[in-house]
Scaffold this active site. Structure first.
Site, short mmCIF file in Angstrom:
data_model
loop_
_atom_site.label_atom_id
_atom_site.label_comp_id
_atom_site.label_asym_id
_atom_site.label_seq_id
_atom_site.Cartn_x
_atom_site.Cartn_y
_atom_site.Cartn_z
N LEU A 154 1.05 -1.36 0.11
CA LEU A 154 0.15 0.17 0.28
C LEU A 154 0.42 1.10 0.25
CD1 LEU A 154 0.36 1.24 3.05
CD2 LEU A 154 -1.38 0.12 3.44
N PHE A 250 5.81 7.85 -11.13
CA PHE A 250 7.31 7.59 -10.75
C PHE A 250 8.52 8.53 -11.27
CE2 PHE A 250 5.05 5.26 -8.09
CZ PHE A 250 5.91 4.87 -6.40
N CYS A 261 9.76 4.78 3.94
CA CYS A 261 9.83 2.91 2.76
C CYS A 261 11.09 3.23 1.85
CB CYS A 261 8.83 2.89 2.60
SG CYS A 261 7.89 2.26 3.53
P1 NAD Z 1 4.74 2.58 12.01
O1 NAD Z 1 5.43 3.33 13.15
O2 NAD Z 1 3.50 3.57 11.76
O3 NAD Z 1 3.38 1.67 12.95
C1 NAD Z 1 3.87 0.37 13.97
C2 NAD Z 1 3.32 0.19 15.09
O4 NAD Z 1 3.71 -0.37 15.20
C3 NAD Z 1 3.29 1.42 16.12
O5 NAD Z 1 2.38 1.87 16.12
C4 NAD Z 1 4.19 0.77 16.91
O6 NAD Z 1 3.90 1.20 18.29
C5 NAD Z 1 3.86 -0.84 16.47
N1 NAD Z 1 5.02 -1.74 17.64
C6 NAD Z 1 6.03 -1.92 17.81
N2 NAD Z 1 6.61 -3.22 18.59
C7 NAD Z 1 5.63 -3.51 18.58
C8 NAD Z 1 5.49 -4.31 20.39
N3 NAD Z 1 6.62 -5.08 20.13
N4 NAD Z 1 3.81 -5.23 19.44
C9 NAD Z 1 2.58 -4.10 19.37
N5 NAD Z 1 2.84 -3.31 19.06
C10 NAD Z 1 4.28 -2.76 18.48
O7 NAD Z 1 4.78 2.00 10.98
P2 NAD Z 1 4.38 1.58 9.25
O8 NAD Z 1 4.61 2.89 8.38
O9 NAD Z 1 2.92 0.93 9.39
O10 NAD Z 1 5.21 0.16 8.71
C11 NAD Z 1 5.23 -0.46 9.23
C12 NAD Z 1 6.03 -2.36 8.52
O11 NAD Z 1 5.44 -2.12 6.97
C13 NAD Z 1 7.74 -1.69 8.30
O12 NAD Z 1 8.08 -2.90 8.03
C14 NAD Z 1 7.22 -0.87 6.88
O13 NAD Z 1 8.64 -0.89 6.18
C15 NAD Z 1 5.94 -1.97 6.04
N6 NAD Z 1 5.69 -0.54 4.85
C16 NAD Z 1 5.25 0.17 5.69
C17 NAD Z 1 4.33 0.74 4.23
C18 NAD Z 1 4.06 2.79 4.30
O14 NAD Z 1 3.74 3.61 3.29
N7 NAD Z 1 3.65 2.91 5.52
C19 NAD Z 1 4.61 -0.08 3.18
C20 NAD Z 1 4.91 -1.19 2.78
C21 NAD Z 1 5.58 -1.70 4.03
#
Ligand code: NAD
Length: 382
Positions: A154, A250, A261
């Site tokens: 996403l 892009f 990311c």
């Molecule tokens: P984020 O920082 O917005 O959210 C992560 C959440 O995990 C936070 O709310 C944090 O409090 C929680 N957390 C941390 N440790 C925890 C634990 N032990 N137990 C429960 N909750 C815990 O991160 P995000 O942007 O959602 O990204 C998450 C993953 O997805 C990353 O690996 C990222 O690379 C990947 N990703 C992100 C996107 C994007 O657009 N943001 C897109 C694709 C993939």
């Protein structure tokens, strides 16, 4: 209908959990951040994402979505556990797996029957096997489970649309049973399922982001040549982007990629290649070009104004792209402090990211949600 626990309720966990709830599953989004869970329970969103608030409220009312900080209990109650915690970049550029390991440990401690553990977080090759070993260690090998890699594609700003109409789902599973369970919950969103091994699914995510980052750095290099030879990069973009083999996405030249990311995933891929003894020259160049783009913009400003001392500069856009309040690795975070160090008076505009930006940049500049007010009486606008 599956009982799903999403662990990590950030951009990925909250959006995908809500979409899985909307498509008929029973979902609990969990987080260690009790404040975030309290706010969500009151209906307050921790992030800005178009359409998210309405979809969350709808599914909470329907009873298909709830929030909890009691992660142990939710692990026990779920059939499918989605890991969606952050995997930030360490100072060496590697992916930090601390949160992933914490979650794997608590899954191991609370396993009480067969479950499918799905990694949505972006993780280096081999992490699926690592998660499996941590769970087995803390469960003492008592219960059966399967680990699946299901990377998330996403985009912030269009995250709901991207999930509800995903172009493909990549499912790297260790058993046919687990593959079928995860394929089933994706059926309402896409017919394009790529079935792969754990390792293949893990690297698909990095390959996708690295390829998109390469397109951005490529067009920025072309832009830098265009400026030197008097050509117009926007026309070059149109001229090549209409070729279906290239595509127009892009391909906008600018200040380079930012966000949570691309910078971390290109750095992590470089580490993955180094760890397996491969010199990935192309990705090194992509990163180098990207870092140079921020400097290019500042150089242009200096060329136009000479000294920045006492000059009023308006900066339009604090988030790393439109329609999000995410400021992680946003170019503005580098550029604004540089401008203020040079003695400039900075006025910053963003329609939704000011609250988040203030947490990082503080009061080095003034902020406004009105673009006209921001540019009025400015010497330059970036
Ligand atoms: P984020 O920082 O917005 O959210 C992560 C959440 O995990 C936070 O709310 C944090 O409090 C929680 N957390 C941390 N440790 C925890 C634990 N032990 N137990 C429960 N909750 C815990 O991160 P995000 O942007 O959602 O990204 C998450 C993953 O997805 C990353 O690996 C990222 O690379 C990947 N990703 C992100 C996107 C994007 O657009 N943001 C897109 C694709 C993939």
């Amino acid at each position: 209908m599956k009982k799903i626990a999403v662990i990590g309720t950030g951009y990925v966990g909250l959006v995908s959990g809500t979409c899985f709830a909307d498509s008929g599953n029973q979902v609990t989004c969990c987080d260690i951040d009790q404040l975030k869970i309290n706010e969500l329970t009151k209906g307050i969103m921790p992030i800005y994402e178009p359409g998210l608030k309405e979809l969350v409220h709808k599914n909470v009312r329907k009873g298909t979505l709830k929030f909890s900080a009691n992660i142990s209990q939710e692990i026990k109650d779920a059939e499918v556990i989605l890991i969606a915690v952050g995997t930030p970049m360490t100072s060496s550029g590697k992916a930090d797996l601390t949160y992933v390991k914490q979650v794997a440990q608590s899954i191991g401690e609370n396993l009480n029957g067969y479950k499918v553990i799905v990694t949505k977080s972006t993780v280096p090759v081999g992490t699926g096997k690592f998660i499996e070993s941590v769970i087995r260690e803390y469960d003492n090998g008592k219960h059966p489970f399967d680990v699946v890699s299901n990377p998330e594609f996403l985009r912030e700003g269009t995250a709901i649309k991207d999930t509800m109409n995903m172009e493909r789902a990549v499912i790297g599973a260790t058993s046919e049973k687990a593959f079928q369970m995860i394929a089933e919950i994706h059926q309402p969103f896409t017919a394009n399922i790529v079935k792969a091994s754990l390792e293949t699914a893990e690297i698909i995510k990095y390959a996708a982001n690295a390829f998109l980052a390469t397109k951005i750095s490529f067009i920025n290099d072309i832009a830098n040549i265009c400026e030197r030879v008097g050509a117009d990069v926007t026309k070059v973009s149109a001229g090549i982007g209409l070729d279906s083999r290239i595509g127009n996405k892009f391909l906008q030249a600018g200040v380079g990629f930012g966000g949570s990311c691309f910078p971390k995933d290109t750095a992590a891929l470089l580490h993955i290649s180094e760890d397996c003894g491969y010199d990935f020259k192309l990705i090194k160049a992509v990163i180098e070009t990207n870092e140079g783009q921020r400097v290019q913009l500042v150089k242009k400003l200096l060329l136009a104004l000479g000294s920045l001392q006492g000059k009023t500069i308006s900066v339009l856009g604090l988030a790393f792209k439109p329609d999000t309040d995410d400021i992680r690795s946003s170019p503005a975070l580098d550029i604004i402090p540089y401008l203020t160090e040079q003695g400039a008076i900075v006025k910053a505009y963003d329609p939704i990211a000011i609250v988040e930006a203030k947490k990082q940049i503080g009061y080095q500049c003034t902020y406004s949600e009105d673009i006209y007010e921001t540019i009025t009486a400015s010497d330059a606008c970036m």
